[in-house]
Design a protein around this motif. Sequence first.
Motif, mmCIF file in Angstrom:
data_model
loop_
_atom_site.group_PDB
_atom_site.id
_atom_site.type_symbol
_atom_site.label_atom_id
_atom_site.label_comp_id
_atom_site.label_asym_id
_atom_site.label_seq_id
_atom_site.Cartn_x
_atom_site.Cartn_y
_atom_site.Cartn_z
ATOM 1 N N PHE A 31 0.814 -1.208 0.000
ATOM 2 C CA PHE A 31 0.000 0.000 0.000
ATOM 3 C C PHE A 31 0.852 1.265 0.000
ATOM 4 C CE2 PHE A 31 -2.415 3.376 2.133
ATOM 5 C CZ PHE A 31 -3.551 3.406 1.333
ATOM 6 N N THR A 32 1.913 1.286 0.805
ATOM 7 C CA THR A 32 2.719 2.505 0.889
ATOM 8 C C THR A 32 3.447 2.805 -0.412
ATOM 9 O OG1 THR A 32 4.504 1.193 1.868
ATOM 10 C CG2 THR A 32 3.071 2.392 3.379
ATOM 11 N N VAL A 33 3.808 1.783 -1.165
ATOM 12 C CA VAL A 33 4.571 2.008 -2.397
ATOM 13 C C VAL A 33 3.657 2.203 -3.594
ATOM 14 C CG1 VAL A 33 6.243 0.988 -3.987
ATOM 15 C CG2 VAL A 33 6.578 0.764 -1.531
ATOM 16 N N THR A 34 2.559 1.438 -3.679
ATOM 17 C CA THR A 34 1.732 1.442 -4.890
ATOM 18 C C THR A 34 0.337 2.022 -4.693
ATOM 19 O OG1 THR A 34 0.842 -0.775 -4.464
ATOM 20 C CG2 THR A 34 2.932 -0.641 -5.652
ATOM 21 N N ARG A 35 -0.063 2.299 -3.438
ATOM 22 C CA ARG A 35 -1.412 2.763 -3.109
ATOM 23 C C ARG A 35 -2.469 1.697 -3.390
ATOM 24 N NH1 ARG A 35 -3.215 6.633 -6.313
ATOM 25 N NH2 ARG A 35 -1.860 5.921 -7.985
ATOM 26 N N ILE A 36 -2.047 0.442 -3.522
ATOM 27 C CA ILE A 36 -2.966 -0.662 -3.782
ATOM 28 C C ILE A 36 -3.207 -1.427 -2.486
ATOM 29 C CG2 ILE A 36 -3.292 -2.843 -5.020
ATOM 30 C CD1 ILE A 36 -1.398 -1.696 -7.192
ATOM 31 N N LEU A 37 -4.460 -1.571 -2.112
ATOM 32 C CA LEU A 37 -4.825 -2.403 -0.976
ATOM 33 C C LEU A 37 -4.973 -3.831 -1.500
ATOM 34 C CD1 LEU A 37 -5.311 -1.974 2.016
ATOM 35 C CD2 LEU A 37 -7.745 -1.743 1.528
ATOM 36 N N LEU A 38 -3.991 -4.665 -1.198
ATOM 37 C CA LEU A 38 -3.888 -5.979 -1.843
ATOM 38 C C LEU A 38 -4.871 -6.965 -1.211
ATOM 39 C CD1 LEU A 38 -2.410 -7.482 -4.063
ATOM 40 C CD2 LEU A 38 -0.674 -8.139 -2.402
ATOM 41 N N ILE A 39 -6.105 -6.946 -1.675
ATOM 42 C CA ILE A 39 -7.128 -7.870 -1.190
ATOM 43 C C ILE A 39 -6.757 -9.330 -1.510
ATOM 44 C CG2 ILE A 39 -9.589 -8.451 -1.264
ATOM 45 C CD1 ILE A 39 -8.999 -5.721 -0.073
ATOM 46 N N PRO A 40 -6.150 -9.648 -2.658
ATOM 47 C CA PRO A 40 -5.823 -11.048 -2.969
ATOM 48 C C PRO A 40 -4.627 -11.607 -2.200
ATOM 49 C CG PRO A 40 -5.965 -9.720 -4.978
ATOM 50 C CD PRO A 40 -5.907 -8.779 -3.827
ATOM 51 N N GLN A 41 -4.128 -10.890 -1.188
ATOM 52 C CA GLN A 41 -2.993 -11.404 -0.420
ATOM 53 C C GLN A 41 -3.303 -12.781 0.164
ATOM 54 O OE1 GLN A 41 0.101 -10.138 0.058
ATOM 55 N NE2 GLN A 41 0.634 -11.909 1.291
ATOM 56 N N GLY A 42 -4.533 -12.989 0.607
ATOM 57 C CA GLY A 42 -4.902 -14.271 1.190
ATOM 58 C C GLY A 42 -4.864 -15.418 0.204
ATOM 59 N N GLU A 43 -5.075 -15.125 -1.087
ATOM 60 C CA GLU A 43 -5.033 -16.205 -2.079
ATOM 61 C C GLU A 43 -3.630 -16.796 -2.213
ATOM 62 O OE1 GLU A 43 -8.515 -15.635 -1.793
ATOM 63 O OE2 GLU A 43 -7.624 -13.749 -2.467
ATOM 64 N N PHE A 44 -2.606 -15.978 -2.017
ATOM 65 C CA PHE A 44 -1.246 -16.523 -2.010
ATOM 66 C C PHE A 44 -1.073 -17.513 -0.860
ATOM 67 C CE2 PHE A 44 -0.333 -12.319 -4.107
ATOM 68 C CZ PHE A 44 0.007 -12.854 -5.340
ATOM 69 N N VAL A 45 -1.694 -17.203 0.287
ATOM 70 C CA VAL A 45 -1.622 -18.102 1.437
ATOM 71 C C VAL A 45 -2.300 -19.432 1.112
ATOM 72 C CG1 VAL A 45 -2.234 -18.395 3.861
ATOM 73 C CG2 VAL A 45 -1.580 -16.136 3.020
ATOM 74 N N ALA A 46 -3.544 -19.355 0.620
ATOM 75 C CA ALA A 46 -4.297 -20.573 0.319
ATOM 76 C C ALA A 46 -3.626 -21.379 -0.794
ATOM 77 C CB ALA A 46 -5.726 -20.202 -0.081
ATOM 78 N N PHE A 47 -3.180 -20.720 -1.842
ATOM 79 C CA PHE A 47 -2.536 -21.425 -2.947
ATOM 80 C C PHE A 47 -1.243 -22.098 -2.492
ATOM 81 C CE2 PHE A 47 -4.426 -19.345 -6.991
ATOM 82 C CZ PHE A 47 -5.697 -19.478 -6.465
ATOM 83 N N GLY A 48 -0.491 -21.416 -1.609
ATOM 84 C CA GLY A 48 0.744 -22.018 -1.110
ATOM 85 C C GLY A 48 0.487 -23.287 -0.339
ATOM 86 N N ALA A 49 -0.507 -23.236 0.563
ATOM 87 C CA ALA A 49 -0.833 -24.423 1.371
ATOM 88 C C ALA A 49 -1.357 -25.555 0.498
ATOM 89 C CB ALA A 49 -1.852 -24.047 2.435
ATOM 90 N N LEU A 50 -2.264 -25.252 -0.414
ATOM 91 C CA LEU A 50 -2.871 -26.292 -1.238
ATOM 92 C C LEU A 50 -1.886 -26.871 -2.246
ATOM 93 C CD1 LEU A 50 -6.346 -24.609 -1.796
ATOM 94 C CD2 LEU A 50 -5.831 -26.565 -0.345
ATOM 95 N N THR A 51 -1.004 -26.053 -2.791
ATOM 96 C CA THR A 51 0.017 -26.566 -3.715
ATOM 97 C C THR A 51 0.968 -27.503 -2.998
ATOM 98 O OG1 THR A 51 -0.101 -24.556 -5.060
ATOM 99 C CG2 THR A 51 1.863 -25.914 -5.308
ATOM 100 N N MET A 52 1.349 -27.144 -1.780
ATOM 101 C CA MET A 52 2.210 -28.026 -0.985
ATOM 102 C C MET A 52 1.517 -29.360 -0.722
ATOM 103 S SD MET A 52 5.262 -27.814 0.365
ATOM 104 C CE MET A 52 6.272 -28.641 1.604
ATOM 105 N N SER A 53 0.219 -29.329 -0.456
ATOM 106 C CA SER A 53 -0.531 -30.557 -0.236
ATOM 107 C C SER A 53 -0.594 -31.408 -1.503
ATOM 108 C CB SER A 53 -1.952 -30.216 0.239
ATOM 109 O OG SER A 53 -2.745 -31.370 0.337
ATOM 110 N N VAL A 54 -0.813 -30.770 -2.636
ATOM 111 C CA VAL A 54 -0.855 -31.501 -3.907
ATOM 112 C C VAL A 54 0.483 -32.185 -4.187
ATOM 113 C CG1 VAL A 54 -0.977 -31.178 -6.411
ATOM 114 C CG2 VAL A 54 -2.670 -30.097 -4.938
#
Length: 344
Positions: A31-54
């Motif tokens: 946010f401080t650098v780009t003024r973007i509130l990164l709502i999809p940040q949580g998808e990186f969390v979920a994708f990381g966990a699920l990819t590791m499981s796969v």
Amino acid sequence: MNLQIVALLGQDGITNGAIYALLALSIVLVFTVTRILLIPQGEFVAFGALTMSVIQNGQRLWVVWLLVALCVAAALMDVVDMLRRKRSRPSMWLPAKLLYAGVMAWLAFSLPLASLPMLLQVILTLALLVPTGPLMYRLVFQPIAGATPLVLLIVSIALHVALVGVGLLVFGPDGARTAPFTDSNPSLGSFNLNSQALWVIGVSIGLIVALYQMFERTLYGKALRAAAMNRMGARLMGISPVFAGKAMFFLAALIGVMSGILIAPITTIYYDSGFLISLKGFVGAIIGGLVSYPVAAIGAVFVGLIESFSTFWASAYKEIIVFVLIIPVLLWRSLTSRHVEDEE
């Protein structure tokens, strides 16, 4: 409630708070650098966990096609920009993107995934997902980098909704957990510690220290800080806002994917679990005013502790209790901040 229960709840709270602190820091950084509130940040969390499981289950890594699609789309946009600017030579990154996508697709479908050592599984997960961060910035946000924060927020929400759909398509509706990094559970007196919780806390502290060293000691880190403090001044000094945006999304993806890998052995993760996790990190970021990294980290740990103890006292209302924290924080900031209205 006895001392042992307090210790257990405190351990869970600090473990969750460490993850929320990482997500809060990544939200503040972007946010401080780009003024973007990164709502999809949580998808990186979920994708990381699920990819590791796969990977651990030896299933097909269909998520690699997300990386391939983003690389191809980014390469096409680079070609369009090259033709529009009438340049005869393409950027070196154009063939590199396509080559990287091809190599990762070959590795995803040729390696014996389930028999790989844990460290290689983590590296493969990071290699598949972390580059999607800057690629998403290139495709979605770079063309509208000069838009108002409201427009950037709307686009960020749209990207979140799209990624949730991609997660359902790639991973399915079932939840997943992964094997812990270590099986031993050390004890501290009569209290048994969770080894995975120690991994979470240790890696979180390591990432926070590494980020601090990068922003305080390195030239690139100082350039990103300059872009955060004064975008126009940084641009006049030759600091590329495009580089700053891609670097922030790379760090956000790295933190998110690593957080998902760390918490996957502790809790079951679903394709849409990331939003709620990142929302709690966002509460910590709000406590820090979306500008203060230390206060955001402390606030996120506080959120983790409140959530843990709320589970014991009022488990049905733990989410409500956590998110109600935003109200007094916003009220306090509204009463203590001084705004100067722009003249018409």
